[in-house]
Design a protein around this motif. Structure first.
Motif, PDB file in Angstrom:
ATOM      1  N   ALA A  51       0.833  -1.218   0.000  1.00  0.00           N
ATOM      2  CA  ALA A  51       0.000   0.000   0.000  1.00  0.00           C
ATOM      3  C   ALA A  51       0.862   1.260   0.000  1.00  0.00           C
ATOM      4  O   ALA A  51       0.363   2.355   0.248  1.00  0.00           O
ATOM      5  CB  ALA A  51      -0.942  -0.013   1.208  1.00  0.00           C
ATOM      6  N   SER A  57       7.962  -0.321  -2.082  1.00  0.00           N
ATOM      7  CA  SER A  57       7.856  -1.779  -2.012  1.00  0.00           C
ATOM      8  C   SER A  57       7.761  -2.439  -3.380  1.00  0.00           C
ATOM      9  O   SER A  57       7.099  -3.447  -3.549  1.00  0.00           O
ATOM     10  CB  SER A  57       6.678  -2.187  -1.116  1.00  0.00           C
ATOM     11  N   ILE A  67       6.223 -10.775   2.243  1.00  0.00           N
ATOM     12  CA  ILE A  67       6.192 -11.517   3.510  1.00  0.00           C
ATOM     13  C   ILE A  67       4.762 -11.777   4.024  1.00  0.00           C
ATOM     14  O   ILE A  67       4.572 -12.163   5.175  1.00  0.00           O
ATOM     15  CB  ILE A  67       7.058 -10.845   4.605  1.00  0.00           C
ATOM     16  N   THR A 117       0.218  -4.090   6.210  1.00  0.00           N
ATOM     17  CA  THR A 117       0.715  -5.020   7.227  1.00  0.00           C
ATOM     18  C   THR A 117       1.395  -4.286   8.387  1.00  0.00           C
ATOM     19  O   THR A 117       1.787  -3.124   8.260  1.00  0.00           O
ATOM     20  CB  THR A 117       1.757  -5.982   6.607  1.00  0.00           C
ATOM     21  N   GLY A 119       4.360  -5.078   9.449  1.00  0.00           N
ATOM     22  CA  GLY A 119       5.762  -4.865   9.028  1.00  0.00           C
ATOM     23  C   GLY A 119       5.900  -3.601   8.192  1.00  0.00           C
ATOM     24  O   GLY A 119       6.848  -2.826   8.364  1.00  0.00           O
ATOM     25  N   TRP A 425       6.391   8.267   5.698  1.00  0.00           N
ATOM     26  CA  TRP A 425       6.592   7.140   4.772  1.00  0.00           C
ATOM     27  C   TRP A 425       7.567   7.643   3.726  1.00  0.00           C
ATOM     28  O   TRP A 425       7.292   8.523   2.948  1.00  0.00           O
ATOM     29  CB  TRP A 425       5.275   6.610   4.218  1.00  0.00           C
TER      30      TRP A 425
HETATM   31  C1  LIG Z   1      -4.948   6.068   0.291  1.00  0.00           C
HETATM   32  C2  LIG Z   1      -3.725   5.875   1.139  1.00  0.00           C
HETATM   33  C3  LIG Z   1      -3.712   6.386   2.415  1.00  0.00           C
HETATM   34  C4  LIG Z   1      -2.596   6.202   3.216  1.00  0.00           C
HETATM   35  N1  LIG Z   1      -2.634   6.672   4.487  1.00  0.00           N
HETATM   36  C5  LIG Z   1      -1.587   6.484   5.300  1.00  0.00           C
HETATM   37  C6  LIG Z   1      -1.654   6.920   6.641  1.00  0.00           C
HETATM   38  O1  LIG Z   1      -2.664   7.437   7.109  1.00  0.00           O
HETATM   39  N2  LIG Z   1      -0.549   6.737   7.416  1.00  0.00           N
HETATM   40  C7  LIG Z   1       0.569   6.115   6.952  1.00  0.00           C
HETATM   41  O2  LIG Z   1       1.521   5.977   7.690  1.00  0.00           O
HETATM   42  N3  LIG Z   1       0.632   5.668   5.697  1.00  0.00           N
HETATM   43  C8  LIG Z   1      -0.414   5.818   4.857  1.00  0.00           C
HETATM   44  N4  LIG Z   1      -0.346   5.337   3.578  1.00  0.00           N
HETATM   45  C9  LIG Z   1       0.906   4.690   3.105  1.00  0.00           C
HETATM   46  C10 LIG Z   1       0.977   3.157   3.372  1.00  0.00           C
HETATM   47  O3  LIG Z   1      -0.218   2.562   2.988  1.00  0.00           O
HETATM   48  C11 LIG Z   1       1.258   2.851   4.835  1.00  0.00           C
HETATM   49  O4  LIG Z   1       2.446   3.463   5.254  1.00  0.00           O
HETATM   50  C12 LIG Z   1       1.271   1.346   5.185  1.00  0.00           C
HETATM   51  O5  LIG Z   1       1.569   1.215   6.557  1.00  0.00           O
HETATM   52  C13 LIG Z   1       2.210   0.516   4.389  1.00  0.00           C
HETATM   53  O6  LIG Z   1       2.046  -0.823   4.790  1.00  0.00           O
HETATM   54  P1  LIG Z   1       2.214  -2.022   3.756  1.00  0.00           P
HETATM   55  O7  LIG Z   1       2.112  -3.299   4.491  1.00  0.00           O
HETATM   56  O8  LIG Z   1       1.279  -1.857   2.617  1.00  0.00           O
HETATM   57  O9  LIG Z   1       3.711  -1.783   3.329  1.00  0.00           O
HETATM   58  P2  LIG Z   1       4.418  -1.925   1.906  1.00  0.00           P
HETATM   59  O10 LIG Z   1       3.832  -0.969   0.942  1.00  0.00           O
HETATM   60  O11 LIG Z   1       4.448  -3.326   1.471  1.00  0.00           O
HETATM   61  O12 LIG Z   1       5.899  -1.473   2.326  1.00  0.00           O
HETATM   62  C14 LIG Z   1       6.153  -0.209   2.842  1.00  0.00           C
HETATM   63  C15 LIG Z   1       7.662  -0.054   3.054  1.00  0.00           C
HETATM   64  O13 LIG Z   1       8.090  -0.923   4.097  1.00  0.00           O
HETATM   65  C16 LIG Z   1       9.043  -1.875   3.642  1.00  0.00           C
HETATM   66  N5  LIG Z   1       8.647  -3.135   4.283  1.00  0.00           N
HETATM   67  C17 LIG Z   1       7.433  -3.724   4.244  1.00  0.00           C
HETATM   68  N6  LIG Z   1       7.416  -4.812   5.025  1.00  0.00           N
HETATM   69  C18 LIG Z   1       8.650  -4.930   5.556  1.00  0.00           C
HETATM   70  C19 LIG Z   1       9.268  -5.846   6.446  1.00  0.00           C
HETATM   71  N7  LIG Z   1       8.597  -6.872   6.951  1.00  0.00           N
HETATM   72  N8  LIG Z   1      10.569  -5.654   6.782  1.00  0.00           N
HETATM   73  C20 LIG Z   1      11.261  -4.589   6.301  1.00  0.00           C
HETATM   74  N9  LIG Z   1      10.732  -3.698   5.457  1.00  0.00           N
HETATM   75  C21 LIG Z   1       9.445  -3.853   5.091  1.00  0.00           C
HETATM   76  C22 LIG Z   1       8.941  -1.865   2.125  1.00  0.00           C
HETATM   77  O14 LIG Z   1      10.185  -2.176   1.518  1.00  0.00           O
HETATM   78  C23 LIG Z   1       8.509  -0.429   1.845  1.00  0.00           C
HETATM   79  O15 LIG Z   1       9.603   0.440   1.806  1.00  0.00           O
HETATM   80  C24 LIG Z   1      -1.456   5.510   2.723  1.00  0.00           C
HETATM   81  C25 LIG Z   1      -1.487   4.981   1.438  1.00  0.00           C
HETATM   82  C26 LIG Z   1      -2.617   5.147   0.655  1.00  0.00           C
HETATM   83  C27 LIG Z   1      -2.633   4.519  -0.693  1.00  0.00           C
END
Ligand SMILES: Cc1cc2nc3c(=O)[nH]c(=O)nc-3n(C[C@H](O)[C@H](O)[C@H](O)COP(=O)(O)OP(=O)(O)OC[C@H]3O[C@@H](n4cnc5c(N)ncnc54)[C@H](O)[C@@H]3O)c2cc1C
Length: 486
Positions: A51, A57, A67, A117, A119, A425
């Protein structure tokens, strides 16, 4: 499969295809993958829910390490208020289980929804629902289990769990705080496999209250925030402020328009108040009413859109944050979204908003055509007197526009970094912009490189982030030296 992984929620980036996509089941498998990657010098990018908006990512070539199969809850300790989970678990899965037991992680996930997630949240320093009271997810982390990207693929635990005889119940004390090394690192320092998180009893009494300022007086916001922090603090689970322009936009997008719509006069303060006792909740409501009454009136979104529930019929279910973000944060149809969400001290939001607007005006012709830039769609109060200013700009998702958008995005973030904003982020786009803005001292960059070299001697994990392409590369060449002062 590769195509499906070639994009995340980051259409400002071109498609990026990994050579190999791996979906490991446990840390030992990750450790083996890391050994192979070290041997053949293959880069690895970790991925959780995908996300990410900022190119964090996805991987061009190399290994994309998904993961999300590591999605188990290992322990929910209801008595000692902590839990141990695998980092690929989604917020949806974890919170659904906790809510059933009257527990919460405090912050209950980012605006992207519940398939992100834990993570990803820890790697992105996620703020979300609950952050006014409980802070970021990283502030609620008691430690992690991490696979270090060294040739041995070492697996370590941090926090009290660094003591192999201890439970993961607290963060500090056993050793230096190595947990911090992996928090907000956007996957550059290690691959997080397990997380130990604080738990809280979930206050059963919650209420939503909206207030519309009587005038479009942005300058009033800091003073009200100070008062609320000082006098109500623990009672406020969340405070989001929607600036006037956002309220107007929402009014124009109303699904079901009332026959006569209320006049939109100023920003809307949206509170979620919570307490363990209904009488205490009443006191919080009274206090907030008292603080807000001089400058605002109680407001219902139904005055603008009949499809929104009245606050008296509201209850906090997991649908609420998801619907809130869909409606209130993702205002424009998703094309390219160049988000510039950053944190500022309360005392600076008025001045920085002016600077930001000035920047937008000066560079009007440089943004992609039809793009709309906004300092903050919402201002979210955080615990110790600062806020998330969640803004950005959009653009058409077509070649040509994408490039212009990417350049402007970096430029805009550099501006915010220069005025002292703290992004969270960071992924690729934001972390690179911080470097370009010359924010880090040479000593800091050297320290960062030295730390990374200790865990990742062959530089296999998440290249490109922070404009790091190798240990001998001179990062200072990415500094934008022509940045004009505005
Ligand atoms: C509409 C929208 C709204 C959003 N609102 C917010 C918000 O309110 N607050 C916010 O903080 N973010 C927000 N985001 C950004 C993002 O969705 C979040 O930061 C979310 O927590 C990312 O989680 P993910 O599991 O999808 O991570 P990913 O997208 O899979 O990864 C995010 C980052 O973490 C790294 N990563 C992932 N998992 C691991 C792991 N296990 N070990 C080491 N590195 C890892 C990846 O390499 C990448 O750099 C938003 C995004 C969208 C599209």
């Amino acid at each position: 499969m590769k195509a499906a992984y070639s994009r995340n929620v980051d259409p400002a980036f071109p498609d990026r295809w990994a050579d190999i996509i791996v979906r490991p089941e446990n840390p030992e498998e990750i450790s083996e993958i890391v050994k192979v990657a070290n041997k053949y010098n293959i880069p690895i990018v970790p991925r959780g829910g995908g996300a990410d908006l900022v190119g964090g990512s996805a991987a061009q070539g190399g290994i994309l390490l998904d993961i999300t199969r590591m999605n188990q809850i290992i322990e929910i300790n209801e008595k000692d208020y902590y839990c141990e989970v695998e980092c690929g678990i989604t917020w949806g899965a974890l919170i659904s289980e906790l809510f059933k037991r009257g527990l919460t992680t405090g912050i209950v996930g980012p605006g992207s929804g519940f398939s992100a997630t834990i993570g990803g949240g820890l790697s992105n320093n996620t703020a979300g629902f609950g952050s006014t009271k409980y802070g970021l997810i990283t502030e609620n982390c008691l430690g992690v289990e991490v696979v270090i990207p060294n040739p041995k693929g070492s697996i370590i635990r941090t926090g009290s769990a660094a003591n192999k005889y201890a439970k993961p119940f607290c963060r500090y004390g056993v050793a230096p705080d190595f947990t911090g090394l992996f928090m907000g690192d956007v996957g550059t320092m290690g691959i997080k496999t397990k997380a130990f998180l604080k738990l809280y009893p979930n206050p059963p009494f919650k209420v939503i209250r909206n207030y519309m300022l009587n005038k479009n007086n942005f300058n009033k916001i800091p003073g009200l925030m100070y008062k609320l922090q000082k006098e109500v603090r623990d009672g406020i689970q969340d405070l989001y402020v929607n600036p006037l322009v956002v309220v107007q936009l929402l009014a124009s997008l109303a699904e079901v328009r009332p026959p006569k719509r209320a006049k939109v006069r100023g920003p809307v303060f949206m509170f979620i108040l919570e307490a363990f006792d209904e009488r205490i909740l009443d006191v919080y409501i009274e206090k907030v009413d008292e603080i807000m009454k001089e400058d605002s009136r109680l407001f219902e979104w139904q005055e603008l859109d009949l499809s929104v529930k009245l606050s008296k019929d509201w209850d906090f279910t997991l649908k609420f944050p998801y619907n809130y973000f869909n409606k209130f944060v993702c205002l424009a149809p998703p094309k390219i979204s160049c988000t510039t969400c950053h944190k500022l001290p309360i005392s600076e939001i008025v001045e920085k908003r002016e600077e930001s607007t000035e920047f937008d005006n000066i560079h009007k012709g440089d943004f992609p055509s039809q793009s709309y830039s906004i300092f903050a769609r919402s201002i979210h109060l955080l615990p110790n007197g600062h806020c998330v200013c969640a803004g950005g700009f959009n653009a058409e998702n077509i070649p040509g526009q994408r490039e212009i958008a990417m350049n402007m995005w970096h430029k805009k973030v550099r501006k915010q970094v220069n005025y002292g904003g703290a992004h969270y982020w960071l992924g690729e786009a934001i972390s690179q912009s911080i470097v370009e803005a010359d924010a880090y001292t040479p000593e800091f960059i050297q320290f960062f490189k030295d730390m990374k070299k200790t865990v990742d001697p062959n530089f296999i994990l998440s290249p490109k982030k922070f404009h790091m392409y190798g240990y001998n590369d001179d990062i200072s060449k990415y500094i934008d030296k022509n940045e004009e002062e505005i």
